[in-house]
Structures are given as C-alpha cells and as structure tokens.
Design an enzyme around this catalytic site. Structure first.
Site, short mmCIF file in Angstrom:
data_model
loop_
_atom_site.label_atom_id
_atom_site.label_comp_id
_atom_site.label_asym_id
_atom_site.label_seq_id
_atom_site.Cartn_x
_atom_site.Cartn_y
_atom_site.Cartn_z
N LYS A 117 -24.82 -8.88 -26.36
CA LYS A 117 -23.83 -8.58 -27.24
C LYS A 117 -22.63 -8.27 -26.54
CE LYS A 117 -22.06 -4.90 -29.02
NZ LYS A 117 -20.79 -5.32 -29.06
N GLU A 134 -24.23 -0.35 -15.29
CA GLU A 134 -22.89 -0.51 -14.30
C GLU A 134 -21.59 0.20 -15.09
OE1 GLU A 134 -22.65 -4.67 -13.46
OE2 GLU A 134 -24.68 -4.58 -12.34
N CYS A 160 -12.95 -2.00 -12.89
CA CYS A 160 -13.76 -0.91 -12.82
C CYS A 160 -13.74 -0.79 -11.27
CB CYS A 160 -15.01 -1.09 -13.28
SG CYS A 160 -16.05 -2.71 -12.52
N GLU A 180 -11.20 8.22 -15.13
CA GLU A 180 -10.71 6.84 -15.11
C GLU A 180 -9.95 6.62 -16.08
OE1 GLU A 180 -13.62 4.03 -16.60
OE2 GLU A 180 -13.32 2.62 -15.11
P1 NAD Z 1 -17.65 0.86 -23.82
O1 NAD Z 1 -18.56 1.59 -23.16
O2 NAD Z 1 -16.78 1.28 -24.93
O3 NAD Z 1 -18.60 -0.42 -24.55
C1 NAD Z 1 -19.12 -1.38 -23.57
C2 NAD Z 1 -20.05 -2.26 -24.71
O4 NAD Z 1 -20.82 -1.26 -25.27
C3 NAD Z 1 -19.57 -2.93 -25.92
O5 NAD Z 1 -20.10 -4.07 -25.94
C4 NAD Z 1 -19.53 -2.10 -27.12
O6 NAD Z 1 -19.63 -2.69 -28.19
C5 NAD Z 1 -20.92 -1.55 -26.63
N1 NAD Z 1 -21.40 -0.15 -27.20
C6 NAD Z 1 -20.74 0.87 -27.70
N2 NAD Z 1 -21.32 1.67 -28.15
C7 NAD Z 1 -22.76 1.25 -28.29
C8 NAD Z 1 -23.91 1.93 -28.57
N3 NAD Z 1 -23.90 3.26 -29.23
N4 NAD Z 1 -24.96 1.26 -28.50
C9 NAD Z 1 -24.90 0.03 -27.76
N5 NAD Z 1 -24.02 -0.73 -27.63
C10 NAD Z 1 -22.72 0.00 -27.61
O7 NAD Z 1 -16.83 0.00 -22.57
P2 NAD Z 1 -15.50 -0.75 -22.84
O8 NAD Z 1 -14.52 0.11 -23.21
O9 NAD Z 1 -15.73 -2.04 -23.33
O10 NAD Z 1 -15.29 -1.21 -21.13
C11 NAD Z 1 -14.50 -0.30 -20.13
C12 NAD Z 1 -15.41 0.46 -19.26
O11 NAD Z 1 -16.39 -0.35 -18.81
C13 NAD Z 1 -14.89 1.15 -18.10
O12 NAD Z 1 -15.54 2.24 -17.99
C14 NAD Z 1 -15.02 0.16 -17.04
O13 NAD Z 1 -15.01 1.00 -15.84
C15 NAD Z 1 -16.50 -0.09 -17.35
N6 NAD Z 1 -17.09 -1.27 -16.65
C16 NAD Z 1 -17.90 -1.11 -15.63
C17 NAD Z 1 -18.18 -2.33 -14.64
C18 NAD Z 1 -19.09 -2.27 -13.67
O14 NAD Z 1 -19.55 -3.28 -12.98
N7 NAD Z 1 -19.52 -0.99 -13.35
C19 NAD Z 1 -17.41 -3.47 -15.02
C20 NAD Z 1 -16.53 -3.74 -16.08
C21 NAD Z 1 -16.23 -2.55 -16.92
#
Ligand code: NAD
Length: 488
Positions: free
Chosen positions: A182, A257, A290, A387
C-alpha cells in the site's frame, strides 16, 4: 473489475488496485494532484476499503503455499525479470514519479529508479547465496532453516515511493512471502506502474498485490488482518506507533523505518570544501529526506567560515520545475505539507530563534519553500527537536568533542549521524558514541544494500538490509537430528 487508465505525462497509468494480477476498482476514489502544478489533477485513484484489503489478503494467502514451495532459484528468476523490466522502463517510471511527487527528474532517472532494479537483483542474489548455519552440539546435528513467513503487508511513504517500496517488497518476495503493497495516498502512481511490470514478468496471480487508498482506511484494514504474518512500514513515528499496536494485537513481527533528525557534525580539522558541499546537499529533494543531517553542529572556531561557505553554496540552488536540468530544489509534495513546514519556521521565529537565511515560501501559488537556516535560541527549541521534513536546517556550535556528541545525541531520533573530521580516532569515537542506525564519516547517502539499515529511538524498530531483511521476512527454524540415528 476495471482497467481504467489515466494519461500522466504521456504514460497510461492504471488507477485501480492490483489483486490476483487483475485491476480492481473501488466504490470511491481520491484525487491525486501534481506538486509541480497543483491545479493539475493527475488521476482519480481507487480508494481502498476494508473489503478491498480483505480481497488482497485472501489473494496473497491463497498464492502463498505455491510461491513458498518454489525453489529460491525459481523465485530469484522472477525477481531478476522484474529488475530487467524496471531498467527497461526507467523513462516511463521517471516521468510519472516526477509529476506525482516532484523529485528531480535527473536524480530519479540516474539514481533512484535504477536503485529499485538493484533492490530486486540484490535480494534475488542474496537469497540464492544463503547458506544454512550448521553445527554439531549435544549429540545432535543442528541446521538453521529460513522458512517463508506468509502474506506480508508493506506500507510506504510518499517520498521516493517506487524505490522505498521495492526496498521492502524485494526481500519479502525473495524470502518466499506473498506481498500486499500500500503506497502513500500523496504519490500512488509509480507503484501502479510497478504492477504492470509484475504482470509482464508473469508473476503467479496473488503473489504481488497492490491496494491503493488512505492510511486510516485501506492501510489500517491491512495491518489489522490476522492472516498477515509480517508488516513492514516506512513513514512517520506517529503512524509507526499505530502500526506497532496493530501488529501487537496479532503478535505479528513488524519493522518500522521512521523519521530522522540527523546531526551533521563538523570539526575544525575537517575538509571544509567537502563538509559545506555535503551540507548544501541537505536541501536536495526540498529536504524531504529522512536520512538527511538537518542539524548542523559546527565547531565554534570555524563558525564564520563555515557559514560564509554554506551561504555561498546555498545561493547557487535553483528552485524550479523538477523536470528542468538547472533545478536543484523541487517543490514540496502537498499544500498541507507546505503549511506544516511554514508553521515550524513561523513558530521558531516567533519563539526567538534567529533566521540566518531563507524562511519564506517562494510564491503564493506554488509549493516551493526557500532553503532555510535557523540558529535556535537553545537546544530544546522545537525546530531542533522535531523533524520538519522540508528545506530547513538548524545551526548550532560546540567547543569540545564531548559537547558535539552531547548535542548529536540530544533528540529522540536516531536514524543517521554524519561527522566531518580528518582525525580518524576522533571519527571513531564519534561513531561509537553517536546514537543512530547509520553513521557517515566524511560522506553522505552512501549505501550498501547488504548492510543493516534502520533507526534507534523514535527513528525505528528492527533492521532491514541484506540478510537482516531476509531473516525478518522468514520464520527461522532450528532443525536438530540425533547423531547416528538416520542414514541416506
Ligand atoms: P505517514 O506515516 O503519514 O504515512 C506513511 C504511510 O502510512 C502511508 O502509506 C499512509 O497511508 C500509511 N498510514 C497512515 N496511517 C495509517 C494507519 N493507521 N494504518 C496503516 N497505514 C497508515 O508518513 P509520510 O508523511 O507518508 O512520510 C513521511 C515520513 O516518513 C517522515 O517522517 C520520514 O522521515 C519518514 N521516512 C522514513 C524513512 C526511513 O527509511 N526511515 C524513509 C522515508 C520516509
């Protein structure tokens, strides 16, 4: 069933889910727009429901026994075919990903999409190269077997969606699991293209599925399903906690992650050309990375020189359309995200932090934000501790090695840490003391796919990468045979 497609920059992208190798639509859709021009609607995408999630998990569960029963070599062949197809389609994927999430086109073409192909090749090869650990003890011959774990849910964020999704799906598939991916609702298109390639590579139906939708709807339904045996998540710490709770309910192993707030420490003995060149790179992809070192922590004695050099380099950045060769800073992904970044900067300045440069959005009708540098009033400032995920760095100074390490370790995050010094022993001391999953000395963004990857603190749970990922996606079985009781 639906084969609806929409034209995205000349590429026909399917708007439905992909379940059992068939496109499936939903009762409702959500809008996907381009950050390059927010008035441009790219697509109406299927808005996955609990029913769609159920259908996808059922497909993955039904396909699992046959996929798990294939030899590692047979599965590797599928992964290699998919990697080849990704390479052949780099231009199409780049076009779509660039319009959908606005990462620089050149960077996508040369680096990011090619890395996705490498993800599949690397895990195909690693799975094939695996040698079971064997030893004798207590009068038995012991062997560790890696058994496929079952249907696996992979949930990914909107930054670099194609590459980050393949980074997780590749080891899951190589390990013999079936997958339901997803992607994030702000950049759902490139993963839909990936499913076209899955079909072309002739994966068996149900092995690799895609559910589009909103996190709290499709995502929440997928991670709640008790038939799912692994959950792999990349995203924010806030969502990571929710997914951890869902995984705990079903006692399902999960990796997360999560976000980062990496320290970027520069000692006075560093190669300043190198350090400032890398510091200026922290604005790439509009800071939506990130792994970035967003807290510049510089030895006091080189404060002025470092700032002058960094300011000169930052002035060379060009904010513009990600498809133009000259552009170095792309727009932010979404108006809500722009407002979030602006909010951080406004609150910081209202609270008394000092603006060194930047601080403004570029224009009223675009999603660009200037590269920004802020000197916080103290280390507890929100702009240091949270962040931002935009082109906003903080600048702090230190007078001793101990203070540098203390500042580096002073947030709840622990994804990456960077240090610039020509003193090898100082670098080693920093590397041991810094709380982070990855330490880079005099470099940034160098990755070896066989190395463990993940974060400590609120930056993550567990490690992926190399054999660490293959172990996570497997059930490890200890097989013990009493000596001299069997014969071939
Ligand atoms: P997010 O947590 O808002 O969403 C990530 C994913 O989770 C999306 O697909 C979203 O639809 C899904 N999601 C949201 N609520 C959910 C739930 N209740 N149940 C299941 N799935 C759910 O994050 P974002 O805004 O899309 O991404 C940015 C974040 O990702 C930043 O904090 C960034 O640092 C982090 N990030 C981390 C890495 C890493 O490798 N550590 C890599 C890229 C991004």
């Amino acid at each position: 069933m639906s084969e609806e497609r929409t034209n995205v920059g000349g590429v026909a992208v399917a708007t439905g889910h992909f379940i059992n190798n068939v496109r499936v639509s939903s009762h409702s859709t959500f809008e996907d727009r381009s950050p390059l021009d927010w008035s441009l609607k790219l697509a109406d995408i299927a808005r996955g429901s609990a029913l769609d999630a159920d259908l996808a998990v059922s497909a993955a569960q039904a396909a699992f026994p046959a996929w798990a029963a294939l030899s590692v070599k047979q599965r590797a062949n599928y992964l290699h075919r998919l990697a080849d197809l990704i390479d052949e389609n780099i231009e199409r994927i780049t076009t779509v990903e660039c319009l959908d999430m606005a990462m620089l086109e050149e960077s996508l073409r040369l680096r990011v999409i090619a890395r996705a192909a490498r993800n599949f090749r690397a895990y195909a090869d690693l799975a094939e190269a695996y040698e079971s650990r064997r030893w004798a003890s207590n009068g038995t011959h012991n062997t560790v077997l890696r058994m496929p774990a079952g249907p696996t849910v992979v949930i990914t964020p909107w930054n670099a969606p194609f590459m980050l999704s393949t980074w997780k799906c590749a080891p899951a598939l190589a390990a013999g699991n079936t997958v339901i991916l997803k992607p994030a609702e702000w950049s759902p298109l490139s993963c839909s293209l990936l499913m076209d390639l899955v079909l072309e590579a002739e994966f068996p139906p149900g092995v690799f599925n895609l559910v589009q939708g909103i996190g709290d709807e499709a995502g929440a339904a997928l991670v709640a399903d008790p038939r799912v045996r692994r959950i792999s998540f990349t995203g924010s710490p806030k969502t990571g906690r929710r997914i951890g709770i869902a995984a705990a309910r079903n006692l399902v192993p999960f990796t997360a992650e999560l976000g980062g707030k990496g320290p970027f420490v520069v000692f006075a003995d560093a190669d300043l050309d190198l350090a400032t060149e890398k510091a200026a790179l922290m604005y790439d992809d509009a800071g939506q990375v990130c792994l970035a070192g967003t807290r510049l922590i510089v030895e006091s004695s080189i404060r002025d020189e470092f700032l002058e050099r960094l300011t000169n380099l930052t002035e060379k950045h060009v904010l513009g359309d990600s498809r133009d060769d000259d552009t170095t800073i792309s727009p932010l992904i979404h108006p809500d995200h722009l407002a979030r970044v602006e909010g951080f900067v406004q609150r910081s300045l209202e609270a008394g932090d000092t603006l060194i440069y930047g601080g403004e959005r570029l224009m009223d009708d675009g999603l660009w934000f200037e590269p920004t540098l802020i000197e916080p009033r103290d280390n507890n400032a929100e702009i240091v501790q949270r962040e931002v995920f935009g082109p906003v760095l903080t600048f702090q100074t230190f007078d001793s090695e101990a203070e540098a390490i203390e500042l580096a370790n002073s947030t709840e995050y622990g994804l990456t840490a960077m240090v610039f010094t020509t003193d090898e022993r100082k670098a080693d001391r920093f590397g041991l003391a810094a709380r982070a999953g990855t330490i880079w000395v005099n470099c940034f963004l160098v990755r070896d796919l066989t190395a463990p990857f993940g974060g400590t603190g609120i930056s993550g749970v567990g490690r992926e990468g190399g054999d660490y990922a293959l172990d996570f996606y497997s059930d490890l079985k200890t097989y013990q045979v009493k000596e001299d009781t069997t014969h071939g």
